[in-house]
Write a protein that holds these residues in place. Sequence first.
Motif, PDB file in Angstrom:
ATOM      1  N   GLY A  70     -60.812  16.176 -23.796  1.00 42.38           N
ATOM      2  CA  GLY A  70     -59.767  15.997 -22.788  1.00 42.38           C
ATOM      3  C   GLY A  70     -58.725  14.979 -23.215  1.00 42.38           C
ATOM      4  N   THR A  71     -59.180  13.875 -23.814  1.00 44.95           N
ATOM      5  CA  THR A  71     -58.240  12.861 -24.301  1.00 44.95           C
ATOM      6  C   THR A  71     -57.373  13.437 -25.407  1.00 44.95           C
ATOM      7  OG1 THR A  71     -59.791  11.081 -23.748  1.00 44.95           O
ATOM      8  CG2 THR A  71     -58.056  10.570 -25.318  1.00 44.95           C
ATOM      9  N   GLN A  72     -57.971  14.206 -26.304  1.00 41.85           N
ATOM     10  CA  GLN A  72     -57.208  14.825 -27.382  1.00 41.85           C
ATOM     11  C   GLN A  72     -56.188  15.819 -26.844  1.00 41.85           C
ATOM     12  OE1 GLN A  72     -59.438  16.221 -30.825  1.00 41.85           O
ATOM     13  NE2 GLN A  72     -61.152  14.871 -30.304  1.00 41.85           N
ATOM     14  N   MET A  73     -56.605  16.598 -25.840  1.00 39.89           N
ATOM     15  CA  MET A  73     -55.691  17.574 -25.267  1.00 39.89           C
ATOM     16  C   MET A  73     -54.505  16.876 -24.615  1.00 39.89           C
ATOM     17  SD  MET A  73     -55.076  20.760 -24.799  1.00 39.89           S
ATOM     18  CE  MET A  73     -53.415  21.087 -24.263  1.00 39.89           C
ATOM     19  N   LEU A  74     -54.771  15.806 -23.870  1.00 45.83           N
ATOM     20  CA  LEU A  74     -53.694  15.072 -23.226  1.00 45.83           C
ATOM     21  C   LEU A  74     -52.786  14.421 -24.263  1.00 45.83           C
ATOM     22  CD1 LEU A  74     -52.400  14.173 -20.599  1.00 45.83           C
ATOM     23  CD2 LEU A  74     -53.914  12.188 -20.576  1.00 45.83           C
ATOM     24  N   HIS A  95     -58.730  17.647 -17.293  1.00 41.66           N
ATOM     25  CA  HIS A  95     -59.224  17.483 -15.930  1.00 41.66           C
ATOM     26  C   HIS A  95     -58.144  17.906 -14.940  1.00 41.66           C
ATOM     27  CE1 HIS A  95     -60.655  15.468 -12.272  1.00 41.66           C
ATOM     28  NE2 HIS A  95     -61.848  15.458 -12.838  1.00 41.66           N
ATOM     29  N   PRO A  96     -58.533  18.552 -13.829  1.00 39.26           N
ATOM     30  CA  PRO A  96     -57.529  18.986 -12.849  1.00 39.26           C
ATOM     31  C   PRO A  96     -56.624  17.865 -12.362  1.00 39.26           C
ATOM     32  CG  PRO A  96     -59.651  19.998 -12.360  1.00 39.26           C
ATOM     33  CD  PRO A  96     -59.892  19.033 -13.480  1.00 39.26           C
ATOM     34  N   ARG A  97     -57.157  16.659 -12.246  1.00 37.81           N
ATOM     35  CA  ARG A  97     -56.323  15.558 -11.782  1.00 37.81           C
ATOM     36  C   ARG A  97     -55.232  15.227 -12.791  1.00 37.81           C
ATOM     37  NH1 ARG A  97     -53.006  13.787  -9.148  1.00 37.81           N
ATOM     38  NH2 ARG A  97     -52.708  11.569  -8.788  1.00 37.81           N
ATOM     39  N   ALA A 137     -52.570  17.852 -12.399  1.00 36.13           N
ATOM     40  CA  ALA A 137     -51.793  17.557 -11.192  1.00 36.13           C
ATOM     41  C   ALA A 137     -50.828  16.402 -11.428  1.00 36.13           C
ATOM     42  CB  ALA A 137     -52.737  17.220 -10.036  1.00 36.13           C
ATOM     43  N   ARG A 138     -51.256  15.402 -12.185  1.00 37.56           N
ATOM     44  CA  ARG A 138     -50.381  14.265 -12.478  1.00 37.56           C
ATOM     45  C   ARG A 138     -49.170  14.704 -13.300  1.00 37.56           C
ATOM     46  NH1 ARG A 138     -47.331  10.514 -11.162  1.00 37.56           N
ATOM     47  NH2 ARG A 138     -47.129   8.740 -12.567  1.00 37.56           N
ATOM     48  N   LEU A 139     -49.375  15.639 -14.217  1.00 33.01           N
ATOM     49  CA  LEU A 139     -48.248  16.159 -14.998  1.00 33.01           C
ATOM     50  C   LEU A 139     -47.247  16.868 -14.100  1.00 33.01           C
ATOM     51  CD1 LEU A 139     -50.117  17.486 -18.145  1.00 33.01           C
ATOM     52  CD2 LEU A 139     -48.482  15.604 -18.078  1.00 33.01           C
ATOM     53  N   PHE A 140     -47.759  17.666 -13.165  1.00 31.56           N
ATOM     54  CA  PHE A 140     -46.873  18.317 -12.196  1.00 31.56           C
ATOM     55  C   PHE A 140     -46.068  17.275 -11.426  1.00 31.56           C
ATOM     56  CE2 PHE A 140     -49.106  22.593 -11.902  1.00 31.56           C
ATOM     57  CZ  PHE A 140     -47.971  23.301 -12.233  1.00 31.56           C
ATOM     58  N   ASP A 146     -56.800  27.030 -13.006  1.00 36.57           N
ATOM     59  CA  ASP A 146     -57.185  25.862 -12.222  1.00 36.57           C
ATOM     60  C   ASP A 146     -56.651  25.981 -10.797  1.00 36.57           C
ATOM     61  OD1 ASP A 146     -57.806  23.442 -11.171  1.00 36.57           O
ATOM     62  OD2 ASP A 146     -56.785  22.231 -12.686  1.00 36.57           O
ATOM     63  N   THR A 147     -57.496  26.452  -9.899  1.00 36.96           N
ATOM     64  CA  THR A 147     -57.044  26.681  -8.524  1.00 36.96           C
ATOM     65  C   THR A 147     -56.805  25.389  -7.760  1.00 36.96           C
ATOM     66  OG1 THR A 147     -59.346  26.885  -7.764  1.00 36.96           O
ATOM     67  CG2 THR A 147     -58.197  28.921  -8.382  1.00 36.96           C
ATOM     68  N   SER A 148     -57.368  24.263  -8.217  1.00 38.80           N
ATOM     69  CA  SER A 148     -57.140  23.001  -7.508  1.00 38.80           C
ATOM     70  C   SER A 148     -55.672  22.600  -7.564  1.00 38.80           C
ATOM     71  CB  SER A 148     -58.005  21.887  -8.101  1.00 38.80           C
ATOM     72  OG  SER A 148     -57.587  21.548  -9.407  1.00 38.80           O
TER      73      SER A 148
END
Length: 417
Positions: free
Chosen positions: A289-293, A320-322, A325-328, A349-351
């Motif tokens: 996840g860190t690498q993807m971000l 992570h969904p959060r 969401a933060r990127l949005f 990601d439906t969340s």
Amino acid sequence: MLLRFEVSNHRSILDPVELSLIAVDDDRIATRGFDRLSERVLTTAGIYGPNASGKSNVLDALYWLSYAVATSLWGRGDSIGRDPHRFGSGPDRASTFDLDFVLDGVRHGYQLEVDDSAVLYESLCSYPERRRRILFEREGDGVHFRRGLGRTSGTKELLTPTTLVLSAATRAGDPAIKAVGRSISRIAEINSHGFKRRGRSSPLVFLARSSNTYSMFEDAGTREERVVGDVTRGDAAMELLRLADPGIKDFDIIELEDQATGALHEELLFVHHDGGRPVSFWPREESAGTQMLFNLLGPALDALKHGQVLLFDEADASLHPRLSARLFELFQDPQTNPHGAQLILATHDTSLLNTLNRDEVWLTEKGSDGATRLTALAEFGGDLVRRSLNLERAYLQGRFGAIPENDQTDVSRALGF
């Protein structure tokens, strides 16, 4: 800013589908307005649908157009390099791309029609006074430029059957057309495999010198070189990276010697703390996840800085969904997005539906003919999409379609159950 994009005959898309960034609920802070445009424009959109329904292909079509504008002067011989629908009439039909966007406060429209071997039609128009003004129009080998445009002869000299007028004019034509070409060619796409450059998807290698994110940290310098209080894009990237791993306290740039050549090169390290003691890790040692971000931060911050369109495929992979969401939220907030950058993603990601408004959601389904259909959630009538509706719950309940239809009979038979 992108207003709408229509495409036909690209990969799983056969008949025309349209993605619109025009706001339906235009009384939100996340939308942007222009003096010469009566509608307001969205800064984010999410595309949902089952696997293999064509979500990625909608984004790929827009990126294909951007890539074609950026590279058609490189020389393609006798081939356009398109990717038509494989079934039915797809291989024999032309592919079309139609783009509406706002540049410097003025609406523009760009149309392109190609087959396997040539550009069939191409045009660029603008609406400086809300009335259509053709800047150039091409049909086959014939090209007509609007009277008064400068340096059009140089553009014509660069044309071949597979070269776009917009590409040639971006290099040798009128400044107004150059600005359009540069804007379209800067549309970027990123996915879980890396940041697409020159039509290829770079692997998830974070020390590559081509990485936007790496350059942000590299430009900031070593810890000793950084001045306290001097905010850099490396600092901004670090703050966002801590959303994925709060344990990352700092970063450092070290100089290493190549054992084979003796040449010196710089490498990036992330610094964690063991009590009060700093412990350094290579980026490849961090979580997926860190690498993807990390991979996403450079393109995202560049888009926000320059007001570009960023396409994000497979947004739910390792992130992570959060964080998604933060990127949005970064793109929706005028304070973090003052130049009207836009983020369009394809995801399961439906969340994220809790972050999106009803006019920011698009649904893909594939018909019996193998062709993708794209539908705006806002097109559903009545209480199905009222603004107060819990979109995630309604989507998972199948109220809008565009979800997998599970039939276990064949699977059970194959497994011998």
